[in-house]
Write an enzyme that holds these catalytic residues in place. Structure first.
Site, PDB file in Angstrom:
ATOM      1  N   HIS A 198       1.535   4.415  -3.002  1.00 52.01           N
ATOM      2  CA  HIS A 198       1.589   5.761  -2.795  1.00 52.01           C
ATOM      3  C   HIS A 198       2.726   6.364  -3.485  1.00 52.01           C
ATOM      4  O   HIS A 198       2.522   7.225  -4.202  1.00 52.01           O
ATOM      5  CB  HIS A 198       1.581   6.228  -1.271  1.00 52.01           C
ATOM      6  CG  HIS A 198       0.316   6.273  -0.752  1.00 52.01           C
ATOM      7  ND1 HIS A 198      -0.872   6.899  -1.000  1.00 52.01           N
ATOM      8  CD2 HIS A 198      -0.002   5.431   0.491  1.00 52.01           C
ATOM      9  CE1 HIS A 198      -1.758   6.596  -0.108  1.00 52.01           C
ATOM     10  NE2 HIS A 198      -1.272   5.886   0.888  1.00 52.01           N
ATOM     11  N   HIS A 212       0.664  -1.203  -0.207  1.00 50.92           N
ATOM     12  CA  HIS A 212      -0.166   0.101  -0.028  1.00 50.92           C
ATOM     13  C   HIS A 212       0.809   1.208   0.064  1.00 50.92           C
ATOM     14  O   HIS A 212       0.603   2.112  -0.861  1.00 50.92           O
ATOM     15  CB  HIS A 212      -0.856   0.071   1.118  1.00 50.92           C
ATOM     16  CG  HIS A 212      -1.812   1.339   1.433  1.00 50.92           C
ATOM     17  ND1 HIS A 212      -2.874   1.310   1.254  1.00 50.92           N
ATOM     18  CD2 HIS A 212      -1.223   2.365   2.004  1.00 50.92           C
ATOM     19  CE1 HIS A 212      -3.187   2.723   1.473  1.00 50.92           C
ATOM     20  NE2 HIS A 212      -2.242   3.351   1.878  1.00 50.92           N
ATOM     21  N   GLU A 213       1.888   1.141   0.830  1.00 54.98           N
ATOM     22  CA  GLU A 213       2.786   2.360   0.846  1.00 54.98           C
ATOM     23  C   GLU A 213       3.794   2.760  -0.407  1.00 54.98           C
ATOM     24  O   GLU A 213       3.881   3.802  -0.826  1.00 54.98           O
ATOM     25  CB  GLU A 213       3.759   2.689   2.021  1.00 54.98           C
ATOM     26  CG  GLU A 213       3.173   2.316   3.482  1.00 54.98           C
ATOM     27  CD  GLU A 213       1.998   3.540   3.662  1.00 54.98           C
ATOM     28  OE1 GLU A 213       1.979   4.573   3.181  1.00 54.98           O
ATOM     29  OE2 GLU A 213       1.243   3.109   4.264  1.00 54.98           O
ATOM     30  N   GLU A 243      -6.179   6.944  -0.610  1.00 54.06           N
ATOM     31  CA  GLU A 243      -6.197   5.883   0.092  1.00 54.06           C
ATOM     32  C   GLU A 243      -6.781   4.886  -0.790  1.00 54.06           C
ATOM     33  O   GLU A 243      -6.279   3.661  -0.597  1.00 54.06           O
ATOM     34  CB  GLU A 243      -6.929   6.067   1.522  1.00 54.06           C
ATOM     35  CG  GLU A 243      -5.940   7.085   2.232  1.00 54.06           C
ATOM     36  CD  GLU A 243      -4.539   6.832   2.631  1.00 54.06           C
ATOM     37  OE1 GLU A 243      -4.185   5.537   2.835  1.00 54.06           O
ATOM     38  OE2 GLU A 243      -3.710   7.554   2.543  1.00 54.06           O
TER      39      GLU A 243
END
Length: 292
Positions: free
Chosen positions: A142, A138-139, A210
């Site tokens: 980003h 997930h990071e 997100e």
């Protein structure tokens, strides 16, 4: 990995930056009229922006009390980040660890080549390996989406307006017109309006990004359910963390995997959609992948 560009995210980032810069051109015009020491303000703003842009990764890690770690210290964490970065077709970011009981993680940096991924000791103690991989992916999403840089710049612009609201009276210089002191209070009130609008724009963009990172992270690992399980665990652990620890880290909310909401104000100004909505979307993605 089958990576799909999220044009919805890119469009929102472009629109947010356009609106913010347009807003701040008007804002700068107001400052020209209201403040005598405009040159000083511009210099301070320029230095602040330069520091924020070029040292955002170091500043974010410092604010969290985190430090970069070597492979010898956390070999499994480094192997995981290395493998996921290869799957995401990204340069390996710096790996950092924050000694905190709050289970969380975030990515920072102005570009793919100057990025860092940070996890807390709390999240490593809370999650299983596949769940931690989901969070790290997930990071990395980003970073791949470049939304970390956009949030850094947007947050800077909002901070400048807030600083004018708080300290603008110091720059009035006692200047007078027609026996009347320059209406600095008007400029401060306009700064407050600018800050509120910036605040709302940033929160709107943050909530959407997100969702994009959840989908991107799930595509990197191919395991949406692992990330969904991680979100449930982290959300459930937040209530068990001492309030002092939560407050210490609340200023980094926009960059965390799960925000720290302290009281009703924290929930109102949330930088993230609800965990339930994020899990619902991940479950839909799981069914979509199973149906292929």
């Amino acid at each position: 990995m089958e990576w799909q560009t999220d044009w919805g995210l890119r469009g929102r980032m472009a629109l947010t930056m356009f609106l913010l810069f347009a807003l701040y051109i008007v804002f700068l015009g107001v400052l020209v009229v209201a403040f005598e020491n405009l040159a000083l303000i511009v210099v301070v703003m320029g230095l602040f922006l330069g520091a924020q842009f070029f040292f955002s990764d170091k500043l974010a890690l410092y604010s969290m009390g985190a430090r970069t770690v070597e492979p010898e210290e956390y070999p499994e964490l480094h192997r995981t980040v290395d493998r996921l970065a290869q799957q995401a077709d990204l340069p390996k970011p710096k790996v950092a660890v924050a000694d905190s009981r709050v289970p969380n993680a975030f990515a920072t940096g102005r570009s793919k080549d100057s990025s860092a991924v940070c996890v807390t000791t709390g999240i490593m103690d809370t999650l299983e390996q596949d769940e931690l991989e989901g969070v790290l992916a997930h990071e990395l999403a980003h970073i791949k989406n470049r939304d970390v840089m956009v949030m850094t710049i947007a947050s800077f612009l909002s901070t400048i307006a807030f600083l004018i609201v708080r300290w603008g009276w110091l720059f009035s210089g006692g200047r007078e017109r027609g026996g009347q002191q320059v209406p600095v209070i008007v400029a401060i009130l306009i700064s407050l309006v600018v800050w509120i609008i910036s605040f709302l724009l940033i929160r709107t963009l943050s909530r959407y990004r997100e969702y994009a990172a959840d989908r991107g992270g799930a595509m990197i690992t191919g395991k949406p359910a692992a990330l969904a399980n991680a979100l449930m665990k982290i959300d459930g652990q937040m209530d068990k963390v001492p309030k002092d620890d939560m407050r210490d880290q609340a200023e980094m909310n926009a960059f965390f995997i799960i925000p720290i909401n302290v009281g009703w104000i924290g929930r109102l100004a949330s930088t993230h959609p609800s965990t339930e909505k994020r899990i619902d979307r991940l479950q839909d993605l799981e069914r979509e992948l199973e149906g292929r």
